[in-house]
Scaffold this active site. Structure first.
Site, PDB file in Angstrom:
ATOM      1  N   HIS A 178       0.858  -1.197   0.000  1.00  0.00           N
ATOM      2  CA  HIS A 178       0.000   0.000   0.000  1.00  0.00           C
ATOM      3  C   HIS A 178       0.889   1.239   0.000  1.00  0.00           C
ATOM      4  CE1 HIS A 178      -2.847   3.063   1.235  1.00  0.00           C
ATOM      5  NE2 HIS A 178      -3.793   2.248   0.803  1.00  0.00           N
ATOM      6  N   GLU A 218      -4.112   1.526  -7.750  1.00  0.00           N
ATOM      7  CA  GLU A 218      -4.521   2.586  -6.825  1.00  0.00           C
ATOM      8  C   GLU A 218      -3.635   3.809  -7.061  1.00  0.00           C
ATOM      9  OE1 GLU A 218      -6.472   2.214  -2.780  1.00  0.00           O
ATOM     10  OE2 GLU A 218      -4.366   2.154  -2.290  1.00  0.00           O
TER      11      GLU A 218
END
Ligand code: PGA
Length: 252
Positions: free
Chosen positions: A97, A165
């Site tokens: 992430h 993302e």
């Protein structure tokens, strides 16, 4: 019908008691979830995982973690092992992430975390994406290709959820600027080509989902034309009605 994945990343938005309460309400809602191809999960913070799992037993709602440690066993004060995360009930593990990359995880660390998650039987949820907006899709894809190559070379046949993302589209406390769906679609096509080149397995074991300011109003603009088979949802997954409605929207 393609499998769809909706993974809620609760980050540090909720306290411990609040997380368990929300996990319980969601577990009740998804207890007899009638759509076996739609996989719904939430990823609370580490201290909450075991308790959250207890209230989710018997539900179709699954548990995930927001990161995995690299240690296996031994003198590693403060470490968290992927095997322990699996043992307390996790099925998914977010790796790479951007908020972990910003905290120091480079591509090599992300690769080791991917391997650790896999070895423990967790499904890695591998996040990739360019950091700044205004890039042309080709430039963004060059960056993303490096991130994918660093982790996925030699992983043919290993199941993975890849999340596109764009970092600039991630909401911070709900204030993000969503990525234009047409741009995301172009990136999705590019990522599929990269994955095919890297793994040569026709996407059979790699599902591509989207993340970044996803909510109940925009989810279908990313998933309707099958560019993405689901979403990684941050802020919107921390609100019961919003998350349930979002899951229902993607499923119909
Ligand atoms: P967001 O977060 O949905 O709040 O933008 C997504 C993520 O960072 O995983």
């Amino acid at each position: 019908m393609n499998d769809l994945y909706i993974i809620g990343n609760w980050k540090l938005y909720l306290g411990a008691a609040e997380s368990v309460r929300l996990a319980k309400r969601l577990a009740q809602t998804f207890r007899f979830w009638p759509m076996p191809h739609v996989h719904v999960a939430v990823c609370p913070s580490f201290p909450v995982l075991a308790k959250a799992y207890d209230v989710m037993i018997g539900s179709r709602l699954a548990l995930g973690c927001q990161d995995v440690g690299l240690g296996h066993e031994g003198p590693m004060t403060g470490a968290v092992s992927a095997a322990d995360l699996a043992e307390v009930g996790c099925a998914y593990a977010i790796v790479g992430h951007s908020e972990r990359r910003a905290a120091g995880d480079d591509d090599e660390v992300v690769k080791q975390k991917f391997i650790a998650a896999h070895a423990a039987g967790l499904m890695p949820v591998l996040c990739v994406g360019e950091r700044t907006s205004g890039k042309r899709a080709a430039a963004a894809l060059r960056f993303i290709k490096k991130q994918l190559q660093a982790v996925l070379v030699g992983t043919r046949g290993k199941k993975v959820l890849v999340v596109y993302e764009p970092v600039w589209a991630i909401s911070t406390f709900g204030k993000g600027k969503p990525c234009p769906p047409a741009y995301a679609a172009a990136i999705a096509d590019g990522i599929r080509t990269i994955l095919h080149g890297l793994r040569n397995d026709n996407d059979k074991h790699a599902s591509l989902i989207y993340g970044g300011s996803v909510d109940k109003t925009n989810i279908r603009s990313y998933t309707d034309r099958e560019h993405f088979h689901g979403a990684l949802v941050g802020n919107a997954s921390t609100k019961l009605d919003e998350y349930v409605t979002l899951v229902k929207h993607i499923s119909t």
